[in-house]
Write a protein that holds these residues in place. Sequence first.
Motif, PDB file in Angstrom:
ATOM      1  N   GLN A  17     -50.498 -28.004  10.558  1.00  0.00           N
ATOM      2  CA  GLN A  17     -51.178 -29.279  10.739  1.00  0.00           C
ATOM      3  C   GLN A  17     -52.613 -29.154  10.274  1.00  0.00           C
ATOM      4  OE1 GLN A  17     -50.866 -30.893  14.664  1.00  0.00           O
ATOM      5  NE2 GLN A  17     -48.653 -31.031  14.573  1.00  0.00           N
ATOM      6  N   TYR A  18     -53.157 -30.243   9.801  1.00  0.00           N
ATOM      7  CA  TYR A  18     -54.561 -30.307   9.422  1.00  0.00           C
ATOM      8  C   TYR A  18     -55.240 -31.356  10.265  1.00  0.00           C
ATOM      9  CZ  TYR A  18     -55.066 -27.442   5.211  1.00  0.00           C
ATOM     10  OH  TYR A  18     -55.182 -26.405   4.331  1.00  0.00           O
ATOM     11  N   THR A  19     -56.510 -31.150  10.462  1.00  0.00           N
ATOM     12  CA  THR A  19     -57.337 -32.180  11.068  1.00  0.00           C
ATOM     13  C   THR A  19     -57.880 -33.002   9.912  1.00  0.00           C
ATOM     14  OG1 THR A  19     -57.922 -30.748  12.900  1.00  0.00           O
ATOM     15  CG2 THR A  19     -59.381 -32.623  12.487  1.00  0.00           C
ATOM     16  N   TYR A  20     -57.514 -34.265   9.865  1.00  0.00           N
ATOM     17  CA  TYR A  20     -57.884 -35.158   8.774  1.00  0.00           C
ATOM     18  C   TYR A  20     -58.969 -36.110   9.256  1.00  0.00           C
ATOM     19  CZ  TYR A  20     -57.474 -39.175   5.617  1.00  0.00           C
ATOM     20  OH  TYR A  20     -57.728 -40.205   4.754  1.00  0.00           O
ATOM     21  N   THR A  21     -60.049 -36.198   8.512  1.00  0.00           N
ATOM     22  CA  THR A  21     -61.104 -37.157   8.817  1.00  0.00           C
ATOM     23  C   THR A  21     -61.066 -38.249   7.764  1.00  0.00           C
ATOM     24  OG1 THR A  21     -62.486 -35.405   9.742  1.00  0.00           O
ATOM     25  CG2 THR A  21     -63.580 -37.477   9.207  1.00  0.00           C
ATOM     26  N   ASN A  22     -60.956 -39.477   8.200  1.00  0.00           N
ATOM     27  CA  ASN A  22     -60.847 -40.609   7.286  1.00  0.00           C
ATOM     28  C   ASN A  22     -62.223 -40.956   6.705  1.00  0.00           C
ATOM     29  OD1 ASN A  22     -60.334 -42.955   5.934  1.00  0.00           O
ATOM     30  ND2 ASN A  22     -59.848 -44.165   7.745  1.00  0.00           N
ATOM     31  N   HIS A  23     -62.454 -40.531   5.472  1.00  0.00           N
ATOM     32  CA  HIS A  23     -63.679 -40.867   4.754  1.00  0.00           C
ATOM     33  C   HIS A  23     -63.370 -41.826   3.609  1.00  0.00           C
ATOM     34  CE1 HIS A  23     -66.214 -38.121   6.916  1.00  0.00           C
ATOM     35  NE2 HIS A  23     -65.432 -37.092   6.629  1.00  0.00           N
ATOM     36  N   THR A  58     -57.208 -46.049  18.626  1.00  0.00           N
ATOM     37  CA  THR A  58     -56.335 -47.222  18.618  1.00  0.00           C
ATOM     38  C   THR A  58     -55.045 -46.834  17.912  1.00  0.00           C
ATOM     39  OG1 THR A  58     -58.265 -48.667  18.467  1.00  0.00           O
ATOM     40  CG2 THR A  58     -56.120 -49.642  17.935  1.00  0.00           C
ATOM     41  N   PRO A  59     -53.964 -46.562  18.670  1.00  0.00           N
ATOM     42  CA  PRO A  59     -52.708 -46.163  18.017  1.00  0.00           C
ATOM     43  C   PRO A  59     -52.327 -47.154  16.912  1.00  0.00           C
ATOM     44  CG  PRO A  59     -52.521 -45.883  20.367  1.00  0.00           C
ATOM     45  CD  PRO A  59     -53.838 -46.604  20.121  1.00  0.00           C
ATOM     46  N   GLY A  60     -51.943 -46.597  15.765  1.00  0.00           N
ATOM     47  CA  GLY A  60     -51.545 -47.422  14.629  1.00  0.00           C
ATOM     48  C   GLY A  60     -52.637 -47.592  13.589  1.00  0.00           C
ATOM     49  N   THR A  61     -53.858 -47.115  13.895  1.00  0.00           N
ATOM     50  CA  THR A  61     -54.941 -47.182  12.916  1.00  0.00           C
ATOM     51  C   THR A  61     -55.757 -45.904  12.964  1.00  0.00           C
ATOM     52  OG1 THR A  61     -56.527 -48.191  14.433  1.00  0.00           O
ATOM     53  CG2 THR A  61     -55.185 -49.697  13.132  1.00  0.00           C
ATOM     54  N   CYS A  62     -56.354 -45.569  11.842  1.00  0.00           N
ATOM     55  CA  CYS A  62     -57.311 -44.468  11.784  1.00  0.00           C
ATOM     56  C   CYS A  62     -58.576 -45.067  11.188  1.00  0.00           C
ATOM     57  CB  CYS A  62     -56.791 -43.320  10.926  1.00  0.00           C
ATOM     58  SG  CYS A  62     -57.889 -41.881  10.907  1.00  0.00           S
ATOM     59  N   LEU A  63     -59.589 -45.249  12.027  1.00  0.00           N
ATOM     60  CA  LEU A  63     -60.834 -45.882  11.621  1.00  0.00           C
ATOM     61  C   LEU A  63     -61.620 -44.975  10.679  1.00  0.00           C
ATOM     62  CD1 LEU A  63     -61.905 -47.217  15.129  1.00  0.00           C
ATOM     63  CD2 LEU A  63     -60.667 -48.458  13.332  1.00  0.00           C
ATOM     64  N   VAL A  64     -62.571 -45.541   9.964  1.00  0.00           N
ATOM     65  CA  VAL A  64     -63.453 -44.763   9.105  1.00  0.00           C
ATOM     66  C   VAL A  64     -64.147 -43.705   9.968  1.00  0.00           C
ATOM     67  CG1 VAL A  64     -65.507 -44.865   7.638  1.00  0.00           C
ATOM     68  CG2 VAL A  64     -63.779 -46.668   7.494  1.00  0.00           C
ATOM     69  N   ASN A  65     -64.158 -42.477   9.481  1.00  0.00           N
ATOM     70  CA  ASN A  65     -64.746 -41.301  10.143  1.00  0.00           C
ATOM     71  C   ASN A  65     -63.988 -40.851  11.394  1.00  0.00           C
ATOM     72  OD1 ASN A  65     -66.814 -41.038   8.224  1.00  0.00           O
ATOM     73  ND2 ASN A  65     -68.020 -42.596   9.287  1.00  0.00           N
ATOM     74  N   GLU A  66     -62.850 -41.440  11.695  1.00  0.00           N
ATOM     75  CA  GLU A  66     -62.047 -40.991  12.823  1.00  0.00           C
ATOM     76  C   GLU A  66     -61.188 -39.808  12.390  1.00  0.00           C
ATOM     77  OE1 GLU A  66     -59.648 -42.977  16.500  1.00  0.00           O
ATOM     78  OE2 GLU A  66     -59.444 -43.956  14.565  1.00  0.00           O
ATOM     79  N   SER A 148     -64.262 -36.330  -1.523  1.00  0.00           N
ATOM     80  CA  SER A 148     -65.084 -37.130  -0.631  1.00  0.00           C
ATOM     81  C   SER A 148     -64.296 -38.151   0.165  1.00  0.00           C
ATOM     82  CB  SER A 148     -66.162 -37.842  -1.446  1.00  0.00           C
ATOM     83  OG  SER A 148     -65.553 -38.704  -2.377  1.00  0.00           O
ATOM     84  N   SER A 149     -63.067 -38.430  -0.204  1.00  0.00           N
ATOM     85  CA  SER A 149     -62.310 -39.435   0.540  1.00  0.00           C
ATOM     86  C   SER A 149     -61.630 -38.854   1.766  1.00  0.00           C
ATOM     87  CB  SER A 149     -61.282 -40.108  -0.371  1.00  0.00           C
ATOM     88  OG  SER A 149     -60.397 -39.149  -0.876  1.00  0.00           O
ATOM     89  N   SER A 150     -61.652 -37.546   1.932  1.00  0.00           N
ATOM     90  CA  SER A 150     -61.057 -36.951   3.124  1.00  0.00           C
ATOM     91  C   SER A 150     -61.621 -35.560   3.336  1.00  0.00           C
ATOM     92  CB  SER A 150     -59.537 -36.867   2.972  1.00  0.00           C
ATOM     93  OG  SER A 150     -59.200 -35.956   1.955  1.00  0.00           O
ATOM     94  N   SER A 151     -61.446 -35.058   4.525  1.00  0.00           N
ATOM     95  CA  SER A 151     -61.747 -33.654   4.761  1.00  0.00           C
ATOM     96  C   SER A 151     -60.707 -33.106   5.714  1.00  0.00           C
ATOM     97  CB  SER A 151     -63.159 -33.473   5.323  1.00  0.00           C
ATOM     98  OG  SER A 151     -63.261 -34.045   6.590  1.00  0.00           O
ATOM     99  N   CYS A 152     -60.362 -31.852   5.523  1.00  0.00           N
ATOM    100  CA  CYS A 152     -59.291 -31.254   6.314  1.00  0.00           C
ATOM    101  C   CYS A 152     -59.692 -29.871   6.781  1.00  0.00           C
ATOM    102  CB  CYS A 152     -58.018 -31.112   5.465  1.00  0.00           C
ATOM    103  SG  CYS A 152     -57.322 -32.646   4.890  1.00  0.00           S
ATOM    104  N   SER A 153     -59.181 -29.482   7.915  1.00  0.00           N
ATOM    105  CA  SER A 153     -59.272 -28.085   8.332  1.00  0.00           C
ATOM    106  C   SER A 153     -57.913 -27.714   8.887  1.00  0.00           C
ATOM    107  CB  SER A 153     -60.366 -27.894   9.378  1.00  0.00           C
ATOM    108  OG  SER A 153     -60.065 -28.615  10.540  1.00  0.00           O
TER     109      SER A 153
END
Length: 169
Positions: A17-23, A58-66, A148-153
């Motif tokens: 699994q990755y931790t995805y940040t919505n950028h 909010t289940p069902g959405t991933c906000l910007v920077n969430e 720049s549109s995402s970051s993962c660890s």
Amino acid sequence: MALECMLIGDSGPIEEQYTYTNHSGATLSITDHEIFGIPADPGTRIAASAWASTDVATPGTCLVNEIMQVLIAGRVKVPKDDTVALAQGITAWWIGAANQASNSAATMNDFALGVVAEDAALADDWVVVDLNTGPNAHDIGSSSSSSSSSSCSSSSSSSSSSSSSSSST
């Protein structure tokens, strides 16, 4: 929308699994088990399944920077284009507009899902794929950060659970 992805536990590559940040600059609409492509190196995408979309505020959405957890490695069962057979060992491509795997990309927005792990006949509705494996898939071994549109660890985990399933609309 129907279920898009089921993890097949104890087989294939180790689940990762990755931790995805919505950028991306926009809110992403997601459902559990949804397949989508995370932009990575220029011209490539990491195939991912929003495995833990309930982790977001909010289940069902991933906000910007969430931040949310996504599955990027493991053996999964996904819907298949019923006009093609997919042989073990070939690359399966994710056709985003149709929400199904096929034998080739139809548009620039489609991406390599991974290698087909078991033959899928023309009449089969599902195909088993090892996510992000094979020559056409993004090499997740080098994706500790991406464009720049995402970051993962990364955070590998070995899962002993069997197939998960749920459905959403």
